[in-house]
Motif scaffolding. Sequence first.
Motif, PDB file in Angstrom:
ATOM      1  N   LYS A 135       0.709  -1.211   0.185  1.00 27.17           N
ATOM      2  CA  LYS A 135       0.078   0.121   0.142  1.00 27.17           C
ATOM      3  C   LYS A 135       0.869   1.140  -0.011  1.00 27.17           C
ATOM      4  O   LYS A 135       1.936   1.293   0.762  1.00 27.17           O
ATOM      5  N   TRP A 136       0.513   2.371  -0.464  1.00 25.41           N
ATOM      6  CA  TRP A 136       1.290   3.585  -0.791  1.00 25.41           C
ATOM      7  C   TRP A 136       0.290   4.333   0.226  1.00 25.41           C
ATOM      8  O   TRP A 136      -0.730   4.143   0.456  1.00 25.41           O
ATOM      9  N   PHE A 137       1.293   5.105   0.893  1.00 21.90           N
ATOM     10  CA  PHE A 137       0.958   6.211   1.824  1.00 21.90           C
ATOM     11  C   PHE A 137       1.119   7.674   1.539  1.00 21.90           C
ATOM     12  O   PHE A 137       2.022   7.861   1.007  1.00 21.90           O
ATOM     13  N   LYS A 138       0.370   8.535   2.074  1.00 21.25           N
ATOM     14  CA  LYS A 138       0.609   9.906   1.875  1.00 21.25           C
ATOM     15  C   LYS A 138       1.703  10.708   2.662  1.00 21.25           C
ATOM     16  O   LYS A 138       1.959   9.921   3.758  1.00 21.25           O
ATOM     17  N   LEU A 139       2.389  11.400   2.278  1.00 18.96           N
ATOM     18  CA  LEU A 139       3.620  11.995   2.787  1.00 18.96           C
ATOM     19  C   LEU A 139       3.238  12.295   4.084  1.00 18.96           C
ATOM     20  O   LEU A 139       4.097  12.115   5.117  1.00 18.96           O
ATOM     21  N   VAL A 140       2.042  13.076   4.333  1.00 15.34           N
ATOM     22  CA  VAL A 140       1.878  13.466   5.924  1.00 15.34           C
ATOM     23  C   VAL A 140       1.934  12.233   6.824  1.00 15.34           C
ATOM     24  O   VAL A 140       2.141  12.411   8.038  1.00 15.34           O
ATOM     25  N   ASP A 141       1.320  11.125   6.370  1.00 12.62           N
ATOM     26  CA  ASP A 141       1.089   9.917   7.066  1.00 12.62           C
ATOM     27  C   ASP A 141       2.459   9.286   7.484  1.00 12.62           C
ATOM     28  O   ASP A 141       2.906   8.909   8.594  1.00 12.62           O
ATOM     29  N   CYS A 142       3.403   9.226   6.356  1.00 15.78           N
ATOM     30  CA  CYS A 142       4.696   8.790   6.315  1.00 15.78           C
ATOM     31  C   CYS A 142       5.330   9.400   7.422  1.00 15.78           C
ATOM     32  O   CYS A 142       6.152   9.040   8.391  1.00 15.78           O
ATOM     33  N   ALA A 143       5.449  10.842   7.372  1.00 15.27           N
ATOM     34  CA  ALA A 143       6.097  11.808   8.153  1.00 15.27           C
ATOM     35  C   ALA A 143       5.891  11.554   9.620  1.00 15.27           C
ATOM     36  O   ALA A 143       6.634  11.578  10.343  1.00 15.27           O
ATOM     37  N   THR A 144       4.347  11.772   9.700  1.00 16.80           N
ATOM     38  CA  THR A 144       3.937  11.658  11.073  1.00 16.80           C
ATOM     39  C   THR A 144       4.442  10.265  11.768  1.00 16.80           C
ATOM     40  O   THR A 144       4.802  10.423  12.853  1.00 16.80           O
ATOM     41  N   ASN A 145       4.023   9.106  10.994  1.00 15.16           N
ATOM     42  CA  ASN A 145       4.552   8.080  11.737  1.00 15.16           C
ATOM     43  C   ASN A 145       5.925   7.826  11.959  1.00 15.16           C
ATOM     44  O   ASN A 145       6.266   7.086  13.028  1.00 15.16           O
ATOM     45  N   LEU A 146       6.813   8.615  11.103  1.00 15.95           N
ATOM     46  CA  LEU A 146       8.193   8.374  11.554  1.00 15.95           C
ATOM     47  C   LEU A 146       8.572   9.473  12.418  1.00 15.95           C
ATOM     48  O   LEU A 146       9.930   9.412  12.954  1.00 15.95           O
ATOM     49  N   GLY A 147       7.544  10.220  13.050  1.00 14.14           N
ATOM     50  CA  GLY A 147       7.847  11.180  14.297  1.00 14.14           C
ATOM     51  C   GLY A 147       8.356  12.679  13.801  1.00 14.14           C
ATOM     52  O   GLY A 147       8.964  13.374  14.596  1.00 14.14           O
ATOM     53  N   TYR A 148       8.149  13.066  12.577  1.00 11.19           N
ATOM     54  CA  TYR A 148       8.297  14.327  12.170  1.00 11.19           C
ATOM     55  C   TYR A 148       7.403  15.383  12.717  1.00 11.19           C
ATOM     56  O   TYR A 148       5.967  15.150  12.824  1.00 11.19           O
ATOM     57  N   ASP A 149       7.812  16.610  12.823  1.00 14.18           N
ATOM     58  CA  ASP A 149       6.988  17.638  13.621  1.00 14.18           C
ATOM     59  C   ASP A 149       6.814  18.639  12.569  1.00 14.18           C
ATOM     60  O   ASP A 149       7.562  19.479  12.146  1.00 14.18           O
ATOM     61  N   TRP A 150       5.645  18.555  11.936  1.00 16.07           N
ATOM     62  CA  TRP A 150       5.125  19.636  11.044  1.00 16.07           C
ATOM     63  C   TRP A 150       5.157  20.697  11.271  1.00 16.07           C
ATOM     64  O   TRP A 150       4.639  21.375  12.323  1.00 16.07           O
ATOM     65  N   GLU A 151       6.485  21.778  10.739  1.00 19.57           N
ATOM     66  CA  GLU A 151       6.358  23.291  11.298  1.00 19.57           C
ATOM     67  C   GLU A 151       5.528  24.036  10.504  1.00 19.57           C
ATOM     68  O   GLU A 151       5.092  25.018  10.942  1.00 19.57           O
ATOM     69  N   SER A 152       5.256  23.498   9.215  1.00 19.35           N
ATOM     70  CA  SER A 152       4.514  24.314   8.394  1.00 19.35           C
ATOM     71  C   SER A 152       3.443  23.469   7.851  1.00 19.35           C
ATOM     72  O   SER A 152       3.465  22.147   7.996  1.00 19.35           O
ATOM     73  N   ARG A 153       2.345  23.767   6.958  1.00 17.20           N
ATOM     74  CA  ARG A 153       1.411  23.185   6.463  1.00 17.20           C
ATOM     75  C   ARG A 153       1.859  22.141   5.246  1.00 17.20           C
ATOM     76  O   ARG A 153       2.920  22.573   4.584  1.00 17.20           O
ATOM     77  N   PRO A 154       1.402  20.980   5.118  1.00 10.58           N
ATOM     78  CA  PRO A 154       1.502  20.029   3.938  1.00 10.58           C
ATOM     79  C   PRO A 154       1.037  20.833   2.685  1.00 10.58           C
ATOM     80  O   PRO A 154       0.391  21.773   2.931  1.00 10.58           O
ATOM     81  N   HIS A 155       1.558  20.423   1.661  1.00  6.88           N
ATOM     82  CA  HIS A 155       0.982  20.784   0.217  1.00  6.88           C
ATOM     83  C   HIS A 155       1.644  22.233  -0.096  1.00  6.88           C
ATOM     84  O   HIS A 155       1.088  22.939  -1.014  1.00  6.88           O
ATOM     85  N   ASP A 156       2.611  22.599   0.531  1.00 12.36           N
ATOM     86  CA  ASP A 156       3.681  23.831   0.000  1.00 12.36           C
ATOM     87  C   ASP A 156       4.850  23.273  -0.182  1.00 12.36           C
ATOM     88  O   ASP A 156       5.217  22.311   0.509  1.00 12.36           O
ATOM     89  N   SER A 157       5.523  23.258  -1.479  1.00 11.51           N
ATOM     90  CA  SER A 157       6.433  22.130  -1.980  1.00 11.51           C
ATOM     91  C   SER A 157       7.687  22.326  -0.907  1.00 11.51           C
ATOM     92  O   SER A 157       8.223  21.189  -1.083  1.00 11.51           O
ATOM     93  N   ALA A 158       7.941  23.259  -0.424  1.00  9.45           N
ATOM     94  CA  ALA A 158       9.337  23.824   0.206  1.00  9.45           C
ATOM     95  C   ALA A 158       8.884  22.784   1.587  1.00  9.45           C
ATOM     96  O   ALA A 158       9.943  21.894   1.958  1.00  9.45           O
ATOM     97  N   SER A 159       7.729  23.122   2.299  1.00 13.70           N
ATOM     98  CA  SER A 159       7.368  22.236   3.448  1.00 13.70           C
ATOM     99  C   SER A 159       7.388  20.568   3.000  1.00 13.70           C
ATOM    100  O   SER A 159       8.038  19.810   4.032  1.00 13.70           O
ATOM    101  N   ASP A 160       6.899  20.261   2.021  1.00 14.45           N
ATOM    102  CA  ASP A 160       6.904  19.002   1.752  1.00 14.45           C
ATOM    103  C   ASP A 160       8.373  18.334   1.267  1.00 14.45           C
ATOM    104  O   ASP A 160       8.686  17.153   1.795  1.00 14.45           O
ATOM    105  N   ALA A 161       9.160  19.059   0.758  1.00 15.79           N
ATOM    106  CA  ALA A 161      10.444  18.753   0.486  1.00 15.79           C
ATOM    107  C   ALA A 161      11.489  18.532   1.865  1.00 15.79           C
ATOM    108  O   ALA A 161      12.043  17.501   1.845  1.00 15.79           O
TER     109      ALA A 161
END
Length: 175
Positions: A135-161
Amino acid sequence: MHEKLTIDIETTGLSNQDEILQLSVLDTMTDEVLFNSFLKPSHIKAWDEATKTHHITPEMVVNAPTINQIRDAVQKLLDKASLIVGYNHLNFDNRFLTKAGFRLPERQYDVMLKYSEYIKEPNKYPEGFNKTPYKWFKLVDCATNLGYDWESRPHDSASDARATSWCYRKLAEIN
């Protein structure tokens, strides 16, 4: 020299006729932003459905450069890279980048595919679009599951990169 680059884009939509609206290139190991810009599409004038996801409006790109105006600067970065890192870039971003005239390095690492292999959740629909065993997962799921702390909103290319680079480094630690 930046040997490993993470690339992310936002687009006017999902079809082959759609265009890139935002392009970001980061150094994968340091998260240094090497390029980040909104881009003014050449043909598409409205993208209401895509705006619901990334919140980029026509007004935001009206004075932005076109892909033709930034191609050489970005290509110089790509030409020096030994590896391109992205999230679902093999199935999505690369299609838009090559259509826009970019030459991509041969070595590429798709974090989405590597994360799917790591999680090993079976693909319930192997006959569909995703013809991989997992199964493929969305970036937000991958990052969150690996412990990433989103500092800015997803779906901004710099934030997603930035999130993609972090996930790449985290998966390298795990494996």
